[in-house]
Design a protein around this motif. Structure first.
Motif, short mmCIF file in Angstrom:
data_model
loop_
_atom_site.label_atom_id
_atom_site.label_comp_id
_atom_site.label_asym_id
_atom_site.label_seq_id
_atom_site.Cartn_x
_atom_site.Cartn_y
_atom_site.Cartn_z
N GLN A 141 0.85 -1.19 0.00
CA GLN A 141 0.00 0.00 0.00
C GLN A 141 0.89 1.24 0.00
OE1 GLN A 141 -3.09 -0.41 2.88
NE2 GLN A 141 -4.03 1.56 2.46
N GLN A 142 0.64 2.13 -0.94
CA GLN A 142 1.49 3.31 -1.10
C GLN A 142 0.82 4.55 -0.55
OE1 GLN A 142 4.74 3.39 -2.91
NE2 GLN A 142 4.72 5.26 -1.64
N PHE A 143 1.54 5.30 0.28
CA PHE A 143 1.11 6.60 0.75
C PHE A 143 2.05 7.65 0.15
CE2 PHE A 143 0.00 3.99 4.69
CZ PHE A 143 -1.25 3.65 4.19
N SER A 144 1.84 8.92 0.46
CA SER A 144 2.69 9.96 -0.14
C SER A 144 4.07 10.02 0.51
CB SER A 144 2.00 11.31 -0.03
OG SER A 144 1.76 11.65 1.33
N SER A 145 4.15 9.75 1.84
CA SER A 145 5.43 9.87 2.54
C SER A 145 6.06 8.53 2.88
CB SER A 145 5.25 10.67 3.84
OG SER A 145 4.76 11.96 3.57
N THR A 146 5.30 7.48 2.84
CA THR A 146 5.81 6.16 3.15
C THR A 146 4.93 5.11 2.48
OG1 THR A 146 6.55 4.70 4.96
CG2 THR A 146 4.46 5.85 5.28
N SER A 147 5.31 3.86 2.58
CA SER A 147 4.49 2.78 2.03
C SER A 147 4.54 1.59 2.98
CB SER A 147 5.00 2.37 0.64
OG SER A 147 6.35 1.96 0.70
N ILE A 148 3.52 0.77 2.96
CA ILE A 148 3.49 -0.46 3.74
C ILE A 148 3.96 -1.59 2.84
CG2 ILE A 148 2.06 -2.07 5.04
CD1 ILE A 148 0.22 0.29 5.68
N CYS A 149 4.94 -2.33 3.32
CA CYS A 149 5.55 -3.39 2.53
C CYS A 149 5.49 -4.72 3.27
CB CYS A 149 7.00 -3.06 2.22
SG CYS A 149 7.22 -1.53 1.31
N LYS A 150 5.46 -5.80 2.49
CA LYS A 150 5.57 -7.15 3.04
C LYS A 150 7.03 -7.56 2.98
CE LYS A 150 4.27 -11.33 4.33
NZ LYS A 150 5.64 -11.80 4.68
N PHE A 151 7.56 -8.04 4.09
CA PHE A 151 8.97 -8.42 4.18
C PHE A 151 9.11 -9.95 4.26
CE2 PHE A 151 8.92 -4.07 5.48
CZ PHE A 151 10.16 -3.55 5.12
N ASN A 152 10.18 -10.45 3.65
CA ASN A 152 10.44 -11.89 3.71
C ASN A 152 11.27 -12.26 4.93
OD1 ASN A 152 12.93 -10.83 2.83
ND2 ASN A 152 13.42 -12.71 1.70
N LYS A 153 11.78 -11.26 5.65
CA LYS A 153 12.54 -11.48 6.87
C LYS A 153 12.12 -10.44 7.90
CE LYS A 153 16.78 -13.18 4.62
NZ LYS A 153 18.24 -12.95 4.48
N GLY A 154 12.19 -10.83 9.17
CA GLY A 154 11.84 -9.92 10.25
C GLY A 154 12.87 -8.83 10.46
N HIS A 155 12.53 -7.85 11.27
CA HIS A 155 13.29 -6.61 11.37
C HIS A 155 14.40 -6.60 12.43
CE1 HIS A 155 10.08 -5.26 8.84
NE2 HIS A 155 10.42 -4.00 8.91
N MET A 156 14.43 -7.58 13.32
CA MET A 156 15.44 -7.66 14.39
C MET A 156 15.35 -6.47 15.35
SD MET A 156 18.82 -9.12 12.42
CE MET A 156 19.73 -9.30 13.96
N SER A 157 14.17 -6.03 15.65
CA SER A 157 13.98 -4.94 16.60
C SER A 157 12.50 -4.86 16.98
CB SER A 157 14.44 -3.61 16.00
OG SER A 157 14.25 -2.55 16.90
N ALA A 158 12.22 -4.19 18.09
CA ALA A 158 10.83 -3.95 18.50
C ALA A 158 10.66 -2.49 18.88
CB ALA A 158 10.47 -4.86 19.67
N THR A 159 11.38 -1.62 18.20
CA THR A 159 11.40 -0.19 18.54
C THR A 159 10.04 0.46 18.48
OG1 THR A 159 13.64 -0.10 17.64
CG2 THR A 159 12.54 2.00 18.06
N GLY A 160 9.23 0.06 17.50
CA GLY A 160 7.89 0.64 17.39
C GLY A 160 7.07 -0.11 16.36
N TYR A 161 5.79 -0.34 16.68
CA TYR A 161 4.94 -1.09 15.75
C TYR A 161 3.46 -0.81 16.01
CZ TYR A 161 5.14 -4.35 19.77
OH TYR A 161 5.11 -4.90 21.03
#
Length: 249
Positions: A135-155
């Motif tokens: 899903q595309q927005f003007s300032s960012t987009s939501i993407c599906k990742f094949n690997k996790g992010h290695m952090s829990a900073t914010g979600y």
């Protein structure tokens, strides 16, 4: 604001609290502060869910007291998300917010919970990963990742996503961010934003305290590598099935 923001903060970390409060206030946002569990000084009932034998069996190491406290803090936030029965944005107190994409994401949250159960708001820290725009927005987009992010900073988290994280988290034997990355186990698909809405503020060191890593014997290293290989196979099998299912749809 269409989604409540909760900041996980140790009571003793006033500088972090003031910093994240100032950032959010500047954006016209008022967060709720959640008192983090201090694994170094507290004996919380949730700590009984940590299985040190299992940690050593699969990871050949124990979690630090700070990591156990961090797990407990996020676990309690998942419970709160279920209890409140509406999506939350959960942020650790050392976050540095990127104003434009974060504000736009906030505006879109009321439309996201029907499609996504969890969206990471920080950059993926893996060396190699693939992502596809959902899903595309003007300032960012939501993407599906094949690997996790290695952090829990914010979600961003929905009650359905929180229920799954709780359901598959009855025994703790790895850090909470690594557990969240195991989407083939917890059934919460890995989505995130590109560019990121926030990152870790470099002025702060981690409160977790990872401890000194003991030297591993050859057998222990081989055992850990075998576990990693099995994780890789399970992840790639899940990703393949996900792609096939969504192609059919």
């Amino acid at each position: 604001m269409s989604c409540d923001i909760y900041v996980i903060n140790l009571a003793s970390s006033l500088d972090r609290k003031n910093n994240i409060q100032a950032q959010l206030t500047k954006l016209g946002l008022q967060p709720h502060f959640f008192s983090a569990i201090n694994g170094h000084t507290e004996q919380h009932p949730l700590f009984s869910m940590y299985d040190d034998k299992l940690s050593k069996k699969y990871r050949e190491k124990s979690l630090s007291k700070g990591q156990i406290g961090c797990y407990a803090s996020h676990y309690l936030m998942w419970q709160k998300c279920v209890d409140l029965d509406h999506p939350l944005i959960i942020i650790e107190d050392d976050a540095l917010i990127h104003s434009e994409p974060f504000l736009e994401f906030i505006e879109k949250t009321s439309t996201l919970d029907k499609k996504y159960e969890c969206i990471r708001l920080f950059s993926n820290k893996r060396k190699n990963y693939c992502s596809e725009v959902e899903q595309q927005f003007s300032s960012t987009s939501i993407c599906k990742f094949n690997k996790g992010h290695m952090s829990a900073t914010g979600y961003f988290l929905t009650p359905n996503g929180a229920k799954k994280l709780l359901q598959h988290s009855q025994r703790w034997y790895m850090a909470v961010d690594i557990y969240m990355d195991r989407f083939w186990v917890n059934e919460v698909e890995c989505f995130g934003t590109i560019p990121a809405c926030l990152t870790n503020d470099p002025i702060f060191d981690s409160d977790i305290g990872y401890g000194k890593k003991p030297p591993r014997k050859l057998f222990a290293r081989l055992k850990r590598e075998w576990f990693s290989v099995k994780e890789l196979l399970r992840r790639e099998t899940h990703n393949f099935k996900y792609k096939m299912n969504h192609k059919v749809k």
